[in-house]
Write an enzyme that holds these catalytic residues in place. Structure first.
Site, PDB file in Angstrom:
ATOM      1  CG  LEU A 183      17.190  57.756   4.625  1.00 58.72           C
ATOM      2  CD1 LEU A 183      17.871  58.813   3.750  1.00 58.72           C
ATOM      3  CD2 LEU A 183      17.507  56.353   4.103  1.00 58.72           C
ATOM      4  CG  ASP A 203       6.502  48.231  17.698  1.00 57.42           C
ATOM      5  OD1 ASP A 203       6.983  47.795  16.636  1.00 57.42           O
ATOM      6  OD2 ASP A 203       6.920  47.898  18.824  1.00 57.42           O
ATOM      7  CE1 TYR A 255      22.490  44.563   5.693  1.00 58.47           C
ATOM      8  CE2 TYR A 255      24.521  45.795   6.086  1.00 58.47           C
ATOM      9  CZ  TYR A 255      23.191  45.527   6.404  1.00 58.47           C
ATOM     10  OH  TYR A 255      22.586  46.203   7.429  1.00 58.47           O
TER      11      TYR A 255
HETATM   12  C1  HXC Z   1      24.091  41.914  20.582  1.00 55.91           C
HETATM   13  C2  HXC Z   1      22.028  42.795  21.155  1.00 55.91           C
HETATM   14  C3  HXC Z   1      22.515  44.119  20.959  1.00 55.91           C
HETATM   15  C4  HXC Z   1      23.888  44.265  20.568  1.00 55.91           C
HETATM   16  C5  HXC Z   1      20.434  44.244  21.548  1.00 55.91           C
HETATM   17  N1  HXC Z   1      20.755  42.936  21.519  1.00 55.91           N
HETATM   18  N2  HXC Z   1      21.487  44.993  21.209  1.00 55.91           N
HETATM   19  N3  HXC Z   1      22.802  41.705  20.979  1.00 55.91           N
HETATM   20  N4  HXC Z   1      24.632  43.154  20.381  1.00 55.91           N
HETATM   21  N5  HXC Z   1      24.423  45.474  20.348  1.00 55.91           N
HETATM   22  C6  HXC Z   1      19.882  41.825  21.860  1.00 55.91           C
HETATM   23  C7  HXC Z   1      19.519  41.858  23.341  1.00 55.91           C
HETATM   24  O1  HXC Z   1      20.509  41.205  24.104  1.00 55.91           O
HETATM   25  C8  HXC Z   1      18.175  41.142  23.372  1.00 55.91           C
HETATM   26  O2  HXC Z   1      18.305  39.753  23.412  1.00 55.91           O
HETATM   27  C9  HXC Z   1      17.562  41.503  22.018  1.00 55.91           C
HETATM   28  O3  HXC Z   1      18.635  41.929  21.164  1.00 55.91           O
HETATM   29  C10 HXC Z   1      16.598  42.647  22.148  1.00 55.91           C
HETATM   30  O4  HXC Z   1      17.256  43.724  22.804  1.00 55.91           O
HETATM   31  P1  HXC Z   1      16.453  44.981  23.362  1.00 55.91           P
HETATM   32  O5  HXC Z   1      17.424  45.928  23.935  1.00 55.91           O
HETATM   33  O6  HXC Z   1      15.310  44.499  24.202  1.00 55.91           O
HETATM   34  O7  HXC Z   1      15.837  45.504  22.017  1.00 55.91           O
HETATM   35  P2  HXC Z   1      15.299  46.890  21.686  1.00 55.91           P
HETATM   36  O8  HXC Z   1      15.122  47.746  22.905  1.00 55.91           O
HETATM   37  O9  HXC Z   1      14.098  46.639  20.872  1.00 55.91           O
HETATM   38  O10 HXC Z   1      16.479  47.543  20.837  1.00 55.91           O
HETATM   39  C11 HXC Z   1      17.144  46.916  19.751  1.00 55.91           C
HETATM   40  C12 HXC Z   1      16.878  47.718  18.481  1.00 55.91           C
HETATM   41  C13 HXC Z   1      17.382  49.129  18.737  1.00 55.91           C
HETATM   42  C14 HXC Z   1      15.404  47.644  18.161  1.00 55.91           C
HETATM   43  C15 HXC Z   1      17.603  47.075  17.318  1.00 55.91           C
HETATM   44  O11 HXC Z   1      18.774  49.184  18.571  1.00 55.91           O
HETATM   45  C16 HXC Z   1      16.685  50.133  17.914  1.00 55.91           C
HETATM   46  O12 HXC Z   1      15.644  50.643  18.273  1.00 55.91           O
HETATM   47  N6  HXC Z   1      17.207  50.442  16.711  1.00 55.91           N
HETATM   48  C17 HXC Z   1      16.537  51.338  15.768  1.00 55.91           C
HETATM   49  C18 HXC Z   1      17.495  52.215  15.077  1.00 55.91           C
HETATM   50  C19 HXC Z   1      18.568  51.483  14.343  1.00 55.91           C
HETATM   51  O13 HXC Z   1      18.922  50.350  14.659  1.00 55.91           O
HETATM   52  N7  HXC Z   1      19.152  52.171  13.351  1.00 55.91           N
HETATM   53  C20 HXC Z   1      20.251  51.639  12.595  1.00 55.91           C
HETATM   54  C21 HXC Z   1      19.702  51.154  11.317  1.00 55.91           C
HETATM   55  S1  HXC Z   1      20.965  51.261  10.113  1.00 55.91           S
HETATM   56  P3  HXC Z   1      18.323  38.926  24.820  1.00 55.91           P
HETATM   57  O14 HXC Z   1      18.112  37.496  24.402  1.00 55.91           O
HETATM   58  O15 HXC Z   1      19.677  39.193  25.415  1.00 55.91           O
HETATM   59  O16 HXC Z   1      17.184  39.474  25.646  1.00 55.91           O
HETATM   60  C22 HXC Z   1      20.767  49.923   9.127  1.00 55.91           C
HETATM   61  C23 HXC Z   1      21.504  49.868   7.818  1.00 55.91           C
HETATM   62  C24 HXC Z   1      22.987  49.846   7.932  1.00 55.91           C
HETATM   63  O17 HXC Z   1      20.046  49.061   9.430  1.00 55.91           O
HETATM   64  C25 HXC Z   1      23.611  49.711   6.546  1.00 55.91           C
HETATM   65  C26 HXC Z   1      24.935  50.397   6.437  1.00 55.91           C
HETATM   66  C27 HXC Z   1      25.475  50.397   5.032  1.00 55.91           C
END
Ligand code: HXC
Length: 276
Positions: free
Chosen positions: A21, A66, A147
Site C-alpha cells: 500500500l 527503522d 479491528y
Molecule cells: C508467532 C512470531 C511470528 C509468527 C514472528 N514471531 N513471526 N510469533 N507467529 N508468525 C515472533 C518471533 O518468534 C519472535 O519472538 C518475535 O516475534 C520477533 O520475531 P522476528 O522474526 O525476530 O521479527 P522480525 O524479523 O522483526 O519480523 C517480524 C515482523 C515481520 C516485523 C512482524 O513480519 C515484518 O517485517 N513485517 C512487516 C510487513 C508486514 O507485517 N505486513 C503486514 C501488515 S498488514 P521470540 O520470543 O520467539 O524471539 C496489517 C493489516 C492487516 O498489519 C489488516 C487486514 C484487514
C-alpha cells in the site's frame, strides 16, 4: 478521480513506502503532483520502488529508517528535508502476523507494538514538533484496521496497536488542531499485497472465505485505498480532523448483525416467514 494538481503543494513522507500500500500511495500522490519520499528498513525495497517510480517518470527520495528508533527517524527527516519542508506524514509501516495468542511470546507482542504503536507515535511526535516550531499546517494520515474498534482474535498485538493508533489520531486532532495540524486515518479492508498475504493467510483458498463474507464480494484494490488517502491529505478535506474513513466494502458492518446472513434464505422461505 481528482485533478492532477490535487496535491501540488504537498511534500509527503511515507513510512514503509517500498512495497504494498505504501508504494501504491506513493505512485498515486506523485500522479497528483506531490513530492514524495519513502522510508523502509530494507534497501532493496527502496531501490526497486525508486526505479519503478522512475519508470513512471517520477523522482522520489528514499531513506533507510527503522521507525522503532527515534534517532533514525530524526536523521531520515533531516536528510530528506532541505528548503522544501515535509508537510504530510503517512504512517503506513506495519508489522503483523497471524497466530493463536497463547502461542505468542512477550517478544512477539513487543515486535508488533514497537513498529505499529511506538513507531507511529515517534514519527508523529518528530513531525509535530517540527511543524509547530515552523508554523506548518501539516497532516498526519495513519493506516489502521477496523479491528482497532472491534478487536480481533489471532492478530491481537496488531489489534492492540491499531487501537492505540486510532486513539493517537483522535487525541492529536484535538491537541494540535489549533496549530493547523490535522490528524486523520484510513481503515482499509482486505486487499492483496505480498506482505500481508504471505503473512496473514494460511493459503490462497482463504481469499474466497474473505470475499464471500464481504457485502461487495471482492477485495479492495490498492488504488481504492490510495484515492481515499489522497482525498484525506488534500486541501479538499481541510476541515476533516480526527476522522477515520473506513474503506472495507461494508465488511465490518456485515459481521455486526445476525440478520445479514439471511441473504442466503431462498425466496420460498421468505414467503413462509411473511405468512408467519
Ligand atoms: C508467532 C512470531 C511470528 C509468527 C514472528 N514471531 N513471526 N510469533 N507467529 N508468525 C515472533 C518471533 O518468534 C519472535 O519472538 C518475535 O516475534 C520477533 O520475531 P522476528 O522474526 O525476530 O521479527 P522480525 O524479523 O522483526 O519480523 C517480524 C515482523 C515481520 C516485523 C512482524 O513480519 C515484518 O517485517 N513485517 C512487516 C510487513 C508486514 O507485517 N505486513 C503486514 C501488515 S498488514 P521470540 O520470543 O520467539 O524471539 C496489517 C493489516 C492487516 O498489519 C489488516 C487486514 C484487514
Amino acid at each position: 478521480m481528482f485533478k492532477n494538481d490535487l496535491l501540488k503543494n504537498k511534500n509527503i513522507i511515507i513510512t514503509g513506502g517500498g512495497t504494498g500500500l505504501g508504494k501504491q500511495m506513493a505512485k498515486t500522490f506523485l500522479e497528483h503532483g506531490a513530492d514524495v519520499s519513502i522510508l523502509s528498513r530494507n534497501a532493496e525495497h527502496l531501490d526497486a520502488a525508486k526505479k519503478e517510480m522512475k519508470d513512471y517518470g517520477y523522482n522520489i527520495k528514499t531513506e533507510i529508517c527503522d521507525i522503532r528508533d527515534p534517532e533514525e527517524i530524526k536523521k531520515a527527516v533531516d536528510s530528506i528535508e532541505n528548503n522544501n519542508k515535509i508537510n504530510v506524514l503517512i504512517n503506513n509501516a506495519a508489522g503483523n502476523f497471524i497466530s493463536k495468542t497463547e502461542d505468542l511470546t512477550p517478544k512477539a507482542f513487543d515486535t508488533v507494538l514497537k513498529i505499529v504503536l511506538n513507531g507511529t507515535s515517534y514519527f508523529s511526535l518528530e513531525m509535530g514538533k517540527r511543524w509547530i516550531e515552523n508554523h506548518i499546517n501539516g497532516v498526519i494520515l495513519n493506516v489502521v484496521a477496523t479491528y482497532a474498534w472491534t478487536g480481533s482474535g489471532y492478530v491481537v498485538p496488531s489489534a492492540i496497536a491499531k487501537a492505540g493508533v486510532l486513539a493517537l489520531t483522535r487525541s492529536l486532532a484535538s491537541e494540535w488542531g489549533h496549530y493547523g495540524i490535522r490528524s486523520v486515518a484510513v481503515a482499509p479492508g482486505a486487499f492483496k499485497t505480498e506482505g500481508a498475504w504471505s503473512r496473514l493467510l494460511p493459503d490462497e483458498s482463504y481469499e474466497n472465505a474473505i470475499t464471500s463474507r464481504n457485502p461487495m464480494r471482492r477485495l479492495a484494490t490498492k488504488d481504492e485505498i490510495a484515492n481515499v488517502a489522497s482525498f484525506l491529505i488534500s486541501d479538499m478535506s481541510s476541515y476533516i480532523n480526527g476522522e477515520v474513513l473506513t474503506v472495507d466494502g461494508g465488511d465490518w458492518l456485515y459481521g455486526s448483525s445476525m440478520f445479514n446472513m439471511m441473504e442466503k434464505l431462498p425466496d420460498d422461505v421468505w414467503k413462509i416467514m411473511r405468512r408467519r
